[in-house]
Design a protein around this motif. Structure first.
Motif, PDB file in Angstrom:
ATOM      1  N   ARG A  36       0.819  -1.214   0.000  1.00 31.23           N
ATOM      2  CA  ARG A  36       0.000   0.000   0.000  1.00 31.23           C
ATOM      3  C   ARG A  36       0.857   1.271   0.000  1.00 31.23           C
ATOM      4  O   ARG A  36       0.329   2.379   0.101  1.00 31.23           O
ATOM      5  CB  ARG A  36      -0.923   0.001   1.213  1.00 31.23           C
ATOM      6  CG  ARG A  36      -1.976  -1.114   1.156  1.00 31.23           C
ATOM      7  CD  ARG A  36      -2.948  -1.016   2.310  1.00 31.23           C
ATOM      8  NE  ARG A  36      -3.953  -2.068   2.249  1.00 31.23           N
ATOM      9  CZ  ARG A  36      -4.942  -2.228   3.125  1.00 31.23           C
ATOM     10  NH1 ARG A  36      -5.042  -1.371   4.159  1.00 31.23           N
ATOM     11  NH2 ARG A  36      -5.811  -3.205   3.000  1.00 31.23           N
ATOM     12  N   SER A  37       2.155   1.113  -0.127  1.00 33.58           N
ATOM     13  CA  SER A  37       3.052   2.272  -0.079  1.00 33.58           C
ATOM     14  C   SER A  37       3.153   2.955  -1.439  1.00 33.58           C
ATOM     15  O   SER A  37       2.873   2.358  -2.491  1.00 33.58           O
ATOM     16  CB  SER A  37       4.445   1.851   0.375  1.00 33.58           C
ATOM     17  OG  SER A  37       5.059   1.019  -0.611  1.00 33.58           O
ATOM     18  N   GLU A  38       3.566   4.227  -1.415  1.00 33.28           N
ATOM     19  CA  GLU A  38       3.799   4.969  -2.652  1.00 33.28           C
ATOM     20  C   GLU A  38       4.936   4.344  -3.453  1.00 33.28           C
ATOM     21  O   GLU A  38       4.884   4.275  -4.685  1.00 33.28           O
ATOM     22  CB  GLU A  38       4.128   6.434  -2.332  1.00 33.28           C
ATOM     23  CG  GLU A  38       2.929   7.289  -1.987  1.00 33.28           C
ATOM     24  CD  GLU A  38       2.008   7.502  -3.175  1.00 33.28           C
ATOM     25  OE1 GLU A  38       2.458   8.090  -4.175  1.00 33.28           O
ATOM     26  OE2 GLU A  38       0.845   7.077  -3.109  1.00 33.28           O
ATOM     27  N   ASP A  39       5.963   3.875  -2.741  1.00 36.45           N
ATOM     28  CA  ASP A  39       7.090   3.245  -3.427  1.00 36.45           C
ATOM     29  C   ASP A  39       6.635   2.023  -4.212  1.00 36.45           C
ATOM     30  O   ASP A  39       7.087   1.792  -5.336  1.00 36.45           O
ATOM     31  CB  ASP A  39       8.170   2.838  -2.416  1.00 36.45           C
ATOM     32  CG  ASP A  39       8.940   4.030  -1.888  1.00 36.45           C
ATOM     33  OD1 ASP A  39       8.875   5.107  -2.516  1.00 36.45           O
ATOM     34  OD2 ASP A  39       9.603   3.886  -0.845  1.00 36.45           O
ATOM     35  N   TYR A  40       5.737   1.241  -3.643  1.00 37.89           N
ATOM     36  CA  TYR A  40       5.222   0.060  -4.340  1.00 37.89           C
ATOM     37  C   TYR A  40       4.468   0.468  -5.605  1.00 37.89           C
ATOM     38  O   TYR A  40       4.618  -0.151  -6.664  1.00 37.89           O
ATOM     39  CB  TYR A  40       4.307  -0.737  -3.423  1.00 37.89           C
ATOM     40  CG  TYR A  40       3.839  -2.050  -4.031  1.00 37.89           C
ATOM     41  CD1 TYR A  40       4.529  -3.232  -3.796  1.00 37.89           C
ATOM     42  CD2 TYR A  40       2.699  -2.099  -4.851  1.00 37.89           C
ATOM     43  CE1 TYR A  40       4.113  -4.439  -4.357  1.00 37.89           C
ATOM     44  CE2 TYR A  40       2.280  -3.290  -5.425  1.00 37.89           C
ATOM     45  CZ  TYR A  40       2.991  -4.454  -5.178  1.00 37.89           C
ATOM     46  OH  TYR A  40       2.579  -5.633  -5.757  1.00 37.89           O
TER      47      TYR A  40
END
Length: 299
Positions: free
Chosen positions: A242-246
């Protein structure tokens, strides 16, 4: 070595992150930036093993007393010219003071192989800044780490045609962060990185496959092609979903996989977390001795 895809790499025995010399390194705190040396060696060795299964890989020796923390990033060491009758290696001229000396080791290595070796008279950071397309045509990046006069010198003295592209984004401080020649006729380009005039110059020599700046920042063009494989760094399996990096990493991977599928290529991912600490990705670890892979017929 003719007819065999040939590369150069370096075992990261001197790899370190003591000197922060690019903006990516500033994202780490003093603890997270420390290099896990055994892990870095394993990560490098996985790339080496794959490349050597598809071709041949020289290993640039590291002197026992070496203090060059970025020597492992051999793509900055210099460039093997592909259009000259006499095998020729151009050694880099580093702007970052802590990198000065890397090119000496590279030039000694290629001199021992029988190459003509020349050090660039102007700032220049190797294959990461100068991309070969075909014949005597190259594309060169300048403005942050390399000097535009380097390419004027090359055209005058070495019979090359170099299309210069100005780099302005600190996150894309080498050309391999924004373009990747996929074949002799097509180039992946982060089109928003360059002016319309520069894009037109690229279009004169190749078909452009466009990508976004976010996809470039996530390392899409920091790839290496060997035969029908595209090698790329990705740590997506270690990112919270759920991260922005993902999100950014997933978007980059999907775009790269679409490009690969359209060109009968297969993507192979490698986790290179230790090299992210030094601001490096997969293409930084590999220097082309030849481009035999570009001759592989895509089916």
């Amino acid at each position: 070595m003719k007819n065999i895809p040939t590369f150069m790499m370096n075992i990261p025995s001197s790899y370190d992150t003591s000197v922060r010399n690019n903006v990516w390194m500033e994202e780490y705190d003093d603890v997270d930036i420390l290099v896990n040396k055994p892990k870095a060696i394993r990560e490098m060795w996985e790339v080496y093993s794959f490349l050597s299964s598809q071709g041949f890989v020289y290993l640039l020796p590291t002197p026992s007393d070496c203090k060059l923390q970025d020597l492992v990033f051999v793509a900055n060491n210099g460039i093997v010219l592909q259009h000259t009758d006499v095998p020729t290696y151009i050694g880099s001229s580093f702007k970052a003071e802590n990198r000065i000396g890397e090119e000496i080791l590279g030039m000694r290595f290629f001199d021992a192989l029988g190459y003509k070796t020349i050090k660039s008279p102007f700032f220049f950071e190797g294959e990461a800044e100068l991309k070969y397309l075909r014949d005597n045509i190259y594309i060169g990046g300048y403005g942050i780490r390399s000097d535009k006069r380097t390419y004027e010198w090359m055209e005058s003295e070495l019979g090359m045609k170099v299309i210069p592209l100005e780099l302005k984004d600190p996150k894309n401080y080498h050309l391999d962060c924004t373009i990747f020649p996929l074949t002799h006729e097509s180039i992946i380009v982060a089109v928003d990185s360059f002016s319309k005039k520069e894009i037109r110059e690229i279009e004169k020599v190749a078909e452009i496959i466009p990508i976004t700046l976010d996809q470039a920042h996530t390392g899409l063009t920091n790839s290496v092609r060997v035969n029908n494989y595209l090698l790329n760094a990705s740590d997506i399996d270690f990112l919270p979903k759920r991260s922005e990096d993902y999100k950014y990493e997933s978007d980059k991977n999907q775009r790269l996989e679409r490009i690969a599928a359209d060109n009968a290529l297969e993507v192979c991912y490698f986790n290179l977390e230790e090299y992210l600490k030094g601001g490096g990705l997969l293409s930084c670890l590999v220097l082309h001795v030849n481009y035999e892979s570009m001759l592989t017929k895509l089916i």
